[in-house]
Write a protein that holds these residues in place. Sequence first.
Motif, short mmCIF file in Angstrom:
data_model
loop_
_atom_site.label_atom_id
_atom_site.label_comp_id
_atom_site.label_asym_id
_atom_site.label_seq_id
_atom_site.Cartn_x
_atom_site.Cartn_y
_atom_site.Cartn_z
N ARG A 65 0.82 -1.20 0.00
CA ARG A 65 0.00 0.00 0.00
C ARG A 65 0.87 1.26 0.00
O ARG A 65 0.50 2.27 -0.60
N ALA A 66 2.03 1.20 0.64
CA ALA A 66 2.91 2.37 0.68
C ALA A 66 3.49 2.66 -0.70
O ALA A 66 3.45 3.80 -1.17
N ILE A 67 4.03 1.65 -1.37
CA ILE A 67 4.71 1.91 -2.64
C ILE A 67 3.71 2.16 -3.77
O ILE A 67 4.04 2.82 -4.76
N ASN A 68 2.48 1.66 -3.63
CA ASN A 68 1.47 1.97 -4.65
C ASN A 68 1.14 3.46 -4.68
O ASN A 68 0.66 3.96 -5.70
N GLY A 69 1.39 4.14 -3.58
CA GLY A 69 1.11 5.57 -3.54
C GLY A 69 2.30 6.44 -3.83
O GLY A 69 2.19 7.67 -3.78
N GLY A 70 3.46 5.84 -4.13
CA GLY A 70 4.66 6.62 -4.39
C GLY A 70 4.95 6.74 -5.87
O GLY A 70 5.06 5.74 -6.58
N ASP A 71 5.08 7.96 -6.38
CA ASP A 71 5.31 8.18 -7.81
C ASP A 71 6.60 7.53 -8.30
O ASP A 71 6.68 7.07 -9.44
N ALA A 72 7.63 7.49 -7.46
CA ALA A 72 8.93 6.97 -7.88
C ALA A 72 8.87 5.48 -8.21
O ALA A 72 9.76 4.97 -8.91
N PHE A 73 7.86 4.78 -7.72
CA PHE A 73 7.79 3.33 -7.91
C PHE A 73 6.85 2.90 -9.03
O PHE A 73 6.64 1.72 -9.27
N GLN A 74 6.26 3.88 -9.74
CA GLN A 74 5.31 3.55 -10.79
C GLN A 74 6.04 3.40 -12.14
O GLN A 74 7.09 3.99 -12.36
N PHE A 75 5.47 2.59 -13.01
CA PHE A 75 6.06 2.38 -14.33
C PHE A 75 4.97 2.01 -15.32
O PHE A 75 3.87 1.56 -14.93
N LYS A 81 10.29 0.48 -15.70
CA LYS A 81 10.35 -0.59 -14.71
C LYS A 81 11.72 -0.65 -14.04
O LYS A 81 11.81 -0.87 -12.82
N ARG A 82 12.77 -0.45 -14.81
CA ARG A 82 14.12 -0.47 -14.25
C ARG A 82 14.29 0.66 -13.24
O ARG A 82 14.87 0.47 -12.17
N ARG A 83 13.78 1.83 -13.57
CA ARG A 83 13.85 2.95 -12.65
C ARG A 83 13.10 2.67 -11.36
O ARG A 83 13.57 2.96 -10.26
N GLY A 116 8.98 -10.22 3.96
CA GLY A 116 7.69 -9.64 3.62
C GLY A 116 7.82 -8.42 2.73
O GLY A 116 7.08 -8.26 1.75
N PHE A 117 8.77 -7.54 3.03
CA PHE A 117 9.00 -6.37 2.18
C PHE A 117 9.46 -6.81 0.79
O PHE A 117 9.05 -6.23 -0.23
N SER A 118 10.32 -7.82 0.75
CA SER A 118 10.82 -8.33 -0.53
C SER A 118 9.69 -8.87 -1.39
O SER A 118 9.64 -8.65 -2.61
N LEU A 119 8.75 -9.57 -0.77
CA LEU A 119 7.59 -10.10 -1.50
C LEU A 119 6.76 -8.96 -2.08
O LEU A 119 6.32 -9.03 -3.24
N ALA A 120 6.55 -7.91 -1.31
CA ALA A 120 5.78 -6.76 -1.81
C ALA A 120 6.47 -6.13 -3.01
O ALA A 120 5.81 -5.77 -4.00
N HIS A 121 7.78 -6.01 -2.97
CA HIS A 121 8.52 -5.41 -4.08
C HIS A 121 8.44 -6.29 -5.33
O HIS A 121 8.25 -5.79 -6.45
N ALA A 122 8.58 -7.61 -5.14
CA ALA A 122 8.53 -8.53 -6.28
C ALA A 122 7.15 -8.51 -6.93
O ALA A 122 7.03 -8.50 -8.17
#
Length: 340
Positions: A65-75, A81-83, A116-122
């Motif tokens: 939920r945190a990274i879905n709201g962060g512009d830097a993590f969108q592609f 995607k690499r960025r 758990g954080f790694s799973l969210a990132h993957a």
Amino acid sequence: MGNPAVHTLEAFTFGSEGLFFDAIGEPCLLLGTVEFQNFVHALDESFEAPLGRRLIYAATDSEERAINGGDAFQFGRWFGKRRAEQALKARAKSMGWGWIERQQILGPAHDGLCVGFSLAHAEHLSQSRHELEWNQRTPELIQTTFKTKQGDMLPAPPSVRLNWSDTSSETSALEVVELDLDVREATFFCGEARSFFVPTEMMHHLIAGLCGRPVGDTPSLEIAHVGELEQPEVFRAVVHAAMTAYNQTDFPIYLQTKDDWFGHLSAKLTMRGFGTVEVEKSILDGDDMTRFLVRSPAPAIVAGTLLGMWHRAHGKRFVASFHLNSLGLVVEAAEPTVDY
């Protein structure tokens, strides 16, 4: 590897009222790795069913939920995607979690939490759900394997808040304070202890996941009253775990008057993102109990820490009472009464 952790940490907000926010504006807490391990171990012992998977999924849901709201993590479909992947690695480093790579974690701050954080990132990068397998080869190396699940990727649920989950008071302006952190590649130290930032939302997800689980005895914690607190057995378990974790430290506390509490509370709680604690009464001033008012994003953890501090400062047995009012969580510690 460079040192993006230093640059990213500059985007954090450390407020004088004890409210911390990470680089994407999410609230967080500063914890020692050993301290957190002791807290989780004590919490696990309080419940009859192991909490390992619950901790992993609390980390995954909060991080998604945190990274879905962060512009830097969108592609997009073709570009970016690499960025986004590099931004996720930088986030893990700045939070002090370690190096989270595609199929391994180097120097994890806590094994289950970082998995758990790694799973969210993957899952974020693949935009699909995964089955997770992981193997901790050494204390400094975890290998992860993700297998794609079929079906749509439904969003992670929000955390369920109990009436004692968060008693912090919002403020529009925060005086920014400087933290004395020794920042390294993907780790940092607060004092002599390796430390890391834990998302407050992860704590809320974890506590919500404890509701309904059978709770065992917590013999070291004597409670006279829990007021109108929801899920009082879960509250008791979290308080007990925090007190147990504190009791495994060796911080000295010397008190002569009520005002002497201020420095200890500031160093142990406010300067680590746990909000503020006001000492309303003290047995040092002739009162029959010590009363604390807790305004915190994690008040149950603060309550357990306060009871550990009270016991260390006074060297006496205590009976604790808790209740909520319009200002926060009230914690009272008093010597047990003796009936003859």
